[in-house]
Design an enzyme around this catalytic site. Structure first.
Site, short mmCIF file in Angstrom:
data_model
loop_
_atom_site.label_atom_id
_atom_site.label_comp_id
_atom_site.label_asym_id
_atom_site.label_seq_id
_atom_site.Cartn_x
_atom_site.Cartn_y
_atom_site.Cartn_z
N MET A 33 56.04 44.36 38.20
CA MET A 33 56.93 45.87 39.40
C MET A 33 55.42 46.49 39.13
O MET A 33 54.92 47.68 38.40
CB MET A 33 57.29 46.15 37.47
CG MET A 33 58.12 47.57 38.00
SD MET A 33 59.61 47.06 39.08
CE MET A 33 60.15 48.31 38.03
N GLY A 34 54.63 46.16 40.02
CA GLY A 34 53.21 47.07 40.63
C GLY A 34 54.35 48.29 41.59
O GLY A 34 54.99 48.06 41.84
N ARG A 35 53.06 48.59 42.57
CA ARG A 35 53.15 49.17 43.38
C ARG A 35 54.81 48.65 44.47
O ARG A 35 54.83 49.75 44.48
CB ARG A 35 52.32 49.76 44.33
CG ARG A 35 51.31 51.34 43.26
CD ARG A 35 50.24 51.06 43.62
NE ARG A 35 49.14 50.54 44.05
CZ ARG A 35 48.10 50.05 44.23
NH1 ARG A 35 47.30 50.92 42.65
NH2 ARG A 35 47.04 48.69 43.62
N ILE A 36 54.02 48.04 44.64
CA ILE A 36 55.36 46.81 46.13
C ILE A 36 56.59 47.01 45.03
O ILE A 36 57.61 47.17 45.65
CB ILE A 36 55.00 45.96 46.00
CG1 ILE A 36 53.61 46.39 47.18
CG2 ILE A 36 56.07 45.37 47.53
CD1 ILE A 36 52.52 45.18 47.98
N THR A 67 57.70 38.13 49.01
CA THR A 67 56.87 38.94 50.16
C THR A 67 55.95 39.08 49.69
O THR A 67 55.08 39.67 50.75
CB THR A 67 57.08 40.29 50.02
OG1 THR A 67 57.27 40.83 49.26
CG2 THR A 67 58.40 40.40 51.47
N SER A 68 54.95 37.81 48.85
CA SER A 68 53.98 38.16 47.83
C SER A 68 52.83 36.70 49.01
O SER A 68 52.56 37.36 49.57
CB SER A 68 54.41 38.32 46.63
OG SER A 68 54.75 36.64 46.34
N ARG A 69 53.12 35.96 47.53
CA ARG A 69 52.30 34.58 48.40
C ARG A 69 53.03 33.84 48.51
O ARG A 69 54.17 33.45 47.24
CB ARG A 69 51.09 34.79 47.50
CG ARG A 69 50.16 35.64 47.44
CD ARG A 69 49.53 35.47 49.79
NE ARG A 69 48.48 36.61 50.16
CZ ARG A 69 48.47 38.00 50.40
NH1 ARG A 69 49.94 37.93 50.55
NH2 ARG A 69 47.64 38.32 50.77
N GLU A 72 50.99 28.23 55.48
CA GLU A 72 50.99 29.29 57.10
C GLU A 72 49.19 28.56 57.40
O GLU A 72 48.82 28.78 56.82
CB GLU A 72 50.95 30.97 56.36
CG GLU A 72 52.10 31.02 55.24
CD GLU A 72 52.21 32.32 55.32
OE1 GLU A 72 50.24 33.21 55.57
OE2 GLU A 72 51.93 33.41 54.04
N HIS A 77 55.31 36.66 57.59
CA HIS A 77 54.50 37.01 56.96
C HIS A 77 54.10 38.13 58.40
O HIS A 77 52.71 38.36 58.11
CB HIS A 77 53.00 36.60 57.25
CG HIS A 77 51.90 36.21 55.61
ND1 HIS A 77 51.29 36.40 55.09
CD2 HIS A 77 51.87 38.25 55.40
CE1 HIS A 77 50.65 37.30 54.03
NE2 HIS A 77 50.98 38.24 54.67
C1 GLV Z 1 49.28 40.97 53.26
O1 GLV Z 1 50.09 39.44 52.83
C2 GLV Z 1 48.24 41.52 52.29
O2 GLV Z 1 48.10 40.74 50.69
O3 GLV Z 1 48.39 42.75 52.69
#
Ligand code: GLV
Ligand code: GLV
Length: 318
Positions: free
Chosen positions: A153-156, A234-236, A265, A283
Site C-alpha cells: 500500500m505505497g503510493r501506487i 504491475t510491480s515486478r 522479461e 511492461h
Molecule cells: C517501471 O517498471 C518502474 O519501476 O518505474
C-alpha cells in the site's frame, strides 16, 4: 571539461534537455549488450539508467572512481546493486511520485480487462469468429461493488485503491506497516496476507522486488484465492511464481490474471501465452507520454543535482 554522462537508452527529449551542458553519450533505442554498456561506462560521472540495465559492482568498477550518481528512470531499482553503490559513495536515485497515477491506470485497465475477458473476446472478433450476440458469450465477473485486496500500500497501491473506491469497491490491504492515511481516506482495512488472499475478489500487487517479496505469491498463496478471483501484477515479475500462476489459471483455480511484468522479461512463460484467461501487457505500466517525460526529466534532474554538488531530489533509501 564537462563531466561525462551516460544515458543507457534513448529517452524522451525532455529528459535530455537538463543534461545539455554535459559530455553526453546516449546509447541506442534497444537495450545495450553488456559489453557495449561496460565500455560506455568508462570514465562517466553520472548514469541515467533504465530497468533493462544491470547496474552492478562490475559496471561501477568499469566506470571508475569518478562515478557519483546512478539515476534510474523507474520507481523500482532492483536492477541496481544499491549496497555496492553505497560502498563506493555513489548516489542512487529513482523516480517516485511521477508515475503513480499512470501505473495505477494500468493496473485498473488489466483488472477490468481480465474480469470482463477483453483479451479473449477481442482476439475472437479479430479472427472473424464472432458470429452472434449471446446470453452466455464472454461472460465475465463484475468489478463494481467487489472486494479489492491491495498487496503493498505505497503510493501506487493507494492510487489503485482510490480507483477501486470510485467503482464502489470495498478496500482491504496488506503492507509491512499500517497506513493510517489510507485507512481514513479510503476506509481501507488492514489484513494479513492470508485473509486478503482468501477474501479478495481482486488481488493487485504493488510491492517492490526484494528478497522478502520474491515469489511472495506462489502455489500455496494462489491456492488460498477464490476460484472467481482475479490477480493483477504491475510491480515486478518475480514477485509471482509464474509457473504456479499458469497452472492455477489453466486449472480454473482462479478466474483470470492481468499481468504487465514477468519473471524473465522479455520472455513470457509459454504456458501463460496459451491461456485465454491471462491478459498480458509488455511492461507498459508507466507508458504514457506525459509520465515518460516526467520520469526522464526527474532522472536527469537527479544527475544534474548530484554533479552540481547538491543533494539528489529523489534518492533511494540507501
Ligand atoms: C517501471 O517498471 C518502474 O519501476 O518505474
Ligand atoms: C445487451 O447488449 C443489452 O442491451 O443488454
Amino acid at each position: 571539461m564537462p563531466d561525462k554522462v551516460l544515458v543507457t537508452r534513448e529517452i524522451p527529449a525532455a529528459g535530455l534537455r537538463p543534461l545539455e551542458g554535459f559530455d553526453l553519450t546516449v546509447l541506442s533505442e534497444a537495450p545495450p549488450e553488456r559489453e557495449e554498456l561496460l565500455e560506455a561506462a568508462e570514465g562517466v560521472a553520472g548514469v541515467l539508467s533504465n530497468v533493462t540495465e544491470k547496474i552492478d559492482a562490475e559496471f561501477m568498477d568499469a566506470a571508475g572512481e569518478g562515478l557519483k550518481v546512478i539515476a534510474n528512470m523507474a520507481v523500482g531499482y532492483d536492477n541496481i546493486d544499491v549496497a555496492a553503490a553505497k560502498e563506493r559513495g555513489i548516489a542512487v536515485t529513482n523516480t517516485p511520485g511521477v508515475l503513480d497515477e499512470t501505473t495505477a491506470d494500468t493496473a485498473f485497465m488489466l483488472l477490468l480487462a481480465a474480469a470482463r475477458r477483453l483479451g479473449e473476446s477481442e482476439r475472437t472478433l479479430r479472427a472473424g469468429e464472432w458470429h452472434w450476440w449471446g446470453p452466455k458469450l464472454f461472460v465475465g465477473v463484475d468489478v463494481w461493488g467487489k472486494k479489492l485486496g491491495i498487496v503493498g500500500m505505497g503510493r501506487i497501491g493507494q492510487a489503485v485503491a482510490r480507483r477501486g473506491k470510485g467503482f464502489g469497491m470495498d478496500i482491504i490491504y496488506h503492507n509491512r506497516s499500517r497506513k493510517e492515511d489510507a485507512e481514513n481516506e479510503l476506509d481501507a482495512r488492514y489484513t494479513d496476507l492470508e485473509e486478503l488472499l482468501q477474501t479478495a475478489d481482486f488481488v493487485s500487487i504493488h510491492t517492490p522486488l526484494t528478497d522478502e517479496t520474491r515469489h511472495l505469491i506462489g502455489a500455496e498463496e494462489l491456492g488460498k484465492m477464490k476460484p472467481t478471483a482475479v490477480l493483477v501484477n504491475t510491480s515486478r515479475g518475480p514477485v509471482v511464481d509464474e509457473e504456479a500462476l499458469a497452472d492455477a489459471l489453466a486449472e480454473g483455480r482462479i478466474f483470470a490474471a492481468g499481468l504487465d511484468v514477468y519473471e524473465e522479461e522479455p520472455k513470457v512463460h509459454p504456458k501463460l501465452l496459451e491461456l485465454e484467461n491471462a491478459v498480458l501487457a509488455p511492461h507498459i505500466g508507466s507508458g504514457s507520454r506525459e509520465t515518460r517525460d516526467g520520469m526522464a526529466v526527474l532522472a536527469a534532474e537527479n544527475v544534474v543535482a548530484v554533479l552540481s554538488g547538491e543533494k539528489p531530489k529523489t534518492p533511494v533509501d540507501q
